[in-house]
Scaffold this motif. Sequence first.
Motif, PDB file in Angstrom:
ATOM      1  N   ASP A   1       0.499  -1.515  -0.019  1.00 25.39           N
ATOM      2  CA  ASP A   1       0.379  -0.330  -0.114  1.00 25.39           C
ATOM      3  C   ASP A   1       1.062   1.356  -0.507  1.00 25.39           C
ATOM      4  N   THR A   2       0.293   2.680  -0.741  1.00 28.16           N
ATOM      5  CA  THR A   2       0.973   3.671  -0.014  1.00 28.16           C
ATOM      6  C   THR A   2       0.176   4.709   0.605  1.00 28.16           C
ATOM      7  N   PRO A   3       1.188   4.787   1.823  1.00 32.51           N
ATOM      8  CA  PRO A   3       0.618   5.162   2.925  1.00 32.51           C
ATOM      9  C   PRO A   3       0.383   7.156   2.664  1.00 32.51           C
ATOM     10  N   ASP A   4      -1.161   8.088   2.618  1.00 33.55           N
ATOM     11  CA  ASP A   4      -1.521   8.457   2.529  1.00 33.55           C
ATOM     12  C   ASP A   4      -1.939   8.705   4.290  1.00 33.55           C
ATOM     13  N   ILE A   5      -1.205   9.534   5.084  1.00 29.95           N
ATOM     14  CA  ILE A   5      -1.711  10.527   6.435  1.00 29.95           C
ATOM     15  C   ILE A   5      -2.890  11.049   6.349  1.00 29.95           C
ATOM     16  N   PRO A   6      -2.911  12.098   5.052  1.00 27.30           N
ATOM     17  CA  PRO A   6      -4.328  12.810   5.249  1.00 27.30           C
ATOM     18  C   PRO A   6      -5.634  12.351   4.106  1.00 27.30           C
ATOM     19  N   GLN A   7      -5.074  11.241   3.514  1.00 29.72           N
ATOM     20  CA  GLN A   7      -6.027  10.764   3.438  1.00 29.72           C
ATOM     21  C   GLN A   7      -6.680  10.044   4.673  1.00 29.72           C
ATOM     22  N   ALA A   8      -5.644   9.485   5.558  1.00 26.30           N
ATOM     23  CA  ALA A   8      -6.786   8.733   6.568  1.00 26.30           C
ATOM     24  C   ALA A   8      -7.036   9.312   7.147  1.00 26.30           C
ATOM     25  N   LEU A   9      -6.474  10.389   7.530  1.00 27.68           N
ATOM     26  CA  LEU A   9      -7.974  11.399   8.655  1.00 27.68           C
ATOM     27  C   LEU A   9      -9.035  11.775   7.750  1.00 27.68           C
ATOM     28  N   ALA A  10      -8.987  12.664   7.059  1.00 32.83           N
ATOM     29  CA  ALA A  10     -10.344  12.008   5.754  1.00 32.83           C
ATOM     30  C   ALA A  10     -10.923  11.274   6.135  1.00 32.83           C
ATOM     31  N   GLN A  11     -10.118   9.983   5.994  1.00 32.35           N
ATOM     32  CA  GLN A  11     -12.098   9.013   6.325  1.00 32.35           C
ATOM     33  C   GLN A  11     -11.953   8.607   8.116  1.00 32.35           C
ATOM     34  N   ALA A  12     -11.195   9.385   8.666  1.00 33.94           N
ATOM     35  CA  ALA A  12     -11.170   8.989   9.578  1.00 33.94           C
ATOM     36  C   ALA A  12     -12.414  10.407  10.319  1.00 33.94           C
ATOM     37  N   ALA A  13     -12.443  11.526   9.426  1.00 39.41           N
ATOM     38  CA  ALA A  13     -13.565  12.024  10.058  1.00 39.41           C
ATOM     39  C   ALA A  13     -14.626  11.840   9.181  1.00 39.41           C
ATOM     40  N   ALA A  14     -14.671  11.636   8.110  1.00 35.25           N
ATOM     41  CA  ALA A  14     -16.008  10.362   7.931  1.00 35.25           C
ATOM     42  C   ALA A  14     -16.537  10.040   8.712  1.00 35.25           C
ATOM     43  N   GLN A  15     -15.235   8.780   9.329  1.00 31.78           N
ATOM     44  CA  GLN A  15     -16.560   7.403   9.615  1.00 31.78           C
ATOM     45  C   GLN A  15     -16.254   7.880  10.958  1.00 31.78           C
ATOM     46  N   TYR A  16     -15.676   8.372  12.165  1.00 32.79           N
ATOM     47  CA  TYR A  16     -16.106   8.976  13.337  1.00 32.79           C
ATOM     48  C   TYR A  16     -16.041  10.325  13.973  1.00 32.79           C
ATOM     49  N   GLY A  17     -16.514  11.384  12.768  1.00 32.05           N
ATOM     50  CA  GLY A  17     -15.941  12.715  13.181  1.00 32.05           C
ATOM     51  C   GLY A  17     -15.289  13.492  14.033  1.00 32.05           C
ATOM     52  N   LEU A  18     -13.681  12.521  14.163  1.00 32.81           N
ATOM     53  CA  LEU A  18     -12.607  13.979  14.174  1.00 32.81           C
ATOM     54  C   LEU A  18     -12.358  14.508  13.171  1.00 32.81           C
ATOM     55  N   PRO A  19     -12.508  15.454  14.047  1.00 34.81           N
ATOM     56  CA  PRO A  19     -12.138  17.050  13.977  1.00 34.81           C
ATOM     57  C   PRO A  19     -10.969  17.621  13.304  1.00 34.81           C
ATOM     58  N   ALA A  20     -10.897  17.250  12.391  1.00 27.60           N
ATOM     59  CA  ALA A  20      -8.829  16.902  11.097  1.00 27.60           C
ATOM     60  C   ALA A  20      -8.998  18.049  10.297  1.00 27.60           C
ATOM     61  N   SER A  21      -9.954  19.494  10.254  1.00 23.36           N
ATOM     62  CA  SER A  21     -10.072  19.611   8.377  1.00 23.36           C
ATOM     63  C   SER A  21      -8.496  20.544   8.040  1.00 23.36           C
ATOM     64  N   PRO A  22      -8.703  20.131   7.184  1.00 23.28           N
ATOM     65  CA  PRO A  22      -7.182  20.306   6.383  1.00 23.28           C
ATOM     66  C   PRO A  22      -6.861  21.754   6.395  1.00 23.28           C
ATOM     67  N   MET A  23      -7.442  22.473   6.636  1.00 19.34           N
ATOM     68  CA  MET A  23      -7.610  24.192   6.506  1.00 19.34           C
ATOM     69  C   MET A  23      -7.392  25.113   8.925  1.00 19.34           C
ATOM     70  N   THR A  24      -7.126  23.605   9.539  1.00 23.72           N
ATOM     71  CA  THR A  24      -6.689  24.254  10.828  1.00 23.72           C
ATOM     72  C   THR A  24      -6.157  22.857  11.010  1.00 23.72           C
ATOM     73  N   THR A  25      -5.040  21.924  10.155  1.00 26.94           N
ATOM     74  CA  THR A  25      -4.924  20.805  10.659  1.00 26.94           C
ATOM     75  C   THR A  25      -2.810  21.346  11.161  1.00 26.94           C
ATOM     76  N   SER A  26      -2.390  21.443  12.115  1.00 28.04           N
ATOM     77  CA  SER A  26      -1.063  21.073  12.065  1.00 28.04           C
ATOM     78  C   SER A  26      -0.521  20.051  12.405  1.00 28.04           C
ATOM     79  N   TYR A  27       1.050  19.176  11.552  1.00 29.31           N
ATOM     80  CA  TYR A  27       1.314  17.792  11.655  1.00 29.31           C
ATOM     81  C   TYR A  27       3.060  18.401  12.938  1.00 29.31           C
ATOM     82  N   PHE A  28       3.005  17.349  13.695  1.00 34.79           N
ATOM     83  CA  PHE A  28       3.642  17.637  14.417  1.00 34.79           C
ATOM     84  C   PHE A  28       4.730  16.148  14.260  1.00 34.79           C
TER      85      PHE A  28
END
Length: 629
Positions: free
Chosen positions: A548-575
Amino acid sequence: MRVVSVIAGRGRLAVLATGVVYGDIGTSPLYTLNAVFNEGGHPIATDPAHILGVLSLIFWSLMIVVSIKYVVFVMRADNQGEGGIMALMALAQRSLQSHSRLGGGVLTLGILGAALFYADSAITPAISVLSAVEGLEVVHQDLKPFVVPATLVILWFLFAFQRRGTAGIGRWFGPIMVLWFLTLAALGVIGIARAPGILSALNPIYAAAFIEESPWAGFLSLGGVVLAVTGAEALYADMGHFGRFPIQLAWFVLVLPALVLNYFGQGALMLTHAGEMTNPFFQLAPAWALFALVGLSTAATVIASQAVISGAFSITRQGMQLGYIPRLNILQTSHDQQGQIFIPVINWILLLAVIVLVLGFQSSSNLATAYGIAVTGTMVITSALALIVVSRLWHLGWVKAILLVLMFIVVDLAFFAANLVKVEEGGWLPLSTAVTLFVLMTTWKQGRDWLRLKLQQDALSVCDFAAALGHEQITRVAGTGVFLTSNPDGVPHALLHNLKHNKICHEHVVVLCVRFLDVPSLPETARLAYQELPNGFHRLVVSYGFKDTPDIPQALAQAAAQYGLPASPMTTSYFVGRETLIPGRHAPMSRWRQQLFIGMFRNAGSVVSYFNIPPNMVVELGAQIVLSR
């Protein structure tokens, strides 16, 4: 109509498989007999007994090693439809979860097999293209000085083209290779017509008689005969692209008959022109067709080389995601096909190795001395891993499994032993390359496992930390902070450093762990594991297979849709944590291995590009870690 469409679909896949899977073994007739009879160190006399004996060995090697072992047997040991040495290693490890000692042996075999594959990936383009261009010597002897320069130019363009990918021209590979095999068959028929008695070599008695009458010559000839089965590993490695049946169909209907006809045609020519054959493959063709045959041979060898280079890219990605190779920059060369990738570092290292091989060995016959060890070593390892899979996953038990695999192991060991004789003449090259890569891969694996364990031991519980944070006067800022970690149960170092130095914490904190499993691919529905923690904390584990090709932003978008995780691309920072490693006195690795691991760790690619994270949304926080118990 449905039956017709199914047959047509499988036939189309068989043609495509011919272009990708059979390039290596399909170009072996260019140099195999030449290597057996004209090899400088151990030449075999070109008398009828030896010619018939060698041809009989080649035919039965194709039947036992390729037809029975790989096409019929090993291809049944698939890892969810995927094949190859890394997939087989993962399958064998899974079957030995309760046997740690055997599991360690499987790991060693798998890494060694992968290391030998890299050596093969450098030698195959060199020997294949060089053997094709050597046809110019048959056209006219004055063209001999141009063979090596022309080979280097072709190889340079081949590797330079890798960045563009093969999606555009890949559709031509199948038809070109079909034409190549039809040409092999036609040339073979022309040769056999001159001496039909050559077909008697189909009888295994000739192989047995050759070995009985000339044991040493017969043993040495195995070092060249094995070149006829090079590329057999590709049948297994590329199974996931086409499926088992199309590969088997192409082999038995087209590839095997064409190879046998051509080898026997070359043998017939050698029988009628004893002592006069310096390049029997090209001397099979009429003079007017030589230039066209050189062109077709070059195209076929370029396709064969392309398949091996693509295989090196694929096995590198698998090794990275299984934890045996440091992160490297991977570029997708196709929007439609996930397997179309380009790894610049591997590409240019292979090109450098190929140039050194061509300049150092100068001819395909000389290169053949280095070729066999890498191939036969991989064959032995595949048989050993298949033995474990058969006994454990197929539930046949060790006795039945050994009886089933014993013939393959004996044949593989005979080929390997015959090639060990060539160590001083060139066999040292793939062996030394494999040993070097083995040390690098095991050092990286051991170092990463130890570093992960140390970070887990020193880490605070993320659940306790999230609960305790509600009692602290910490400034919470709007938005979501995503902290990458290898331990989903511990507090990431980057989170602690952010609190310590910036005195703030995001309104929503996502502790994100990426895991790679020993399966080829995972469906989207099984990719995420999510848990909501107190005080705006969230734990997310994202799992991928080794293809598989890892894609973290895509995984966060899936989690947002599936679980309601608050991870809007415009307000998210990665550490991301950037650790600096320091050698320690009581580390589980020796001092030189610590230094090697630290050097590899320092030069490993960033997780930012590897996980497809937008660079302008990343904050890196450093920490020093001493490698000690």
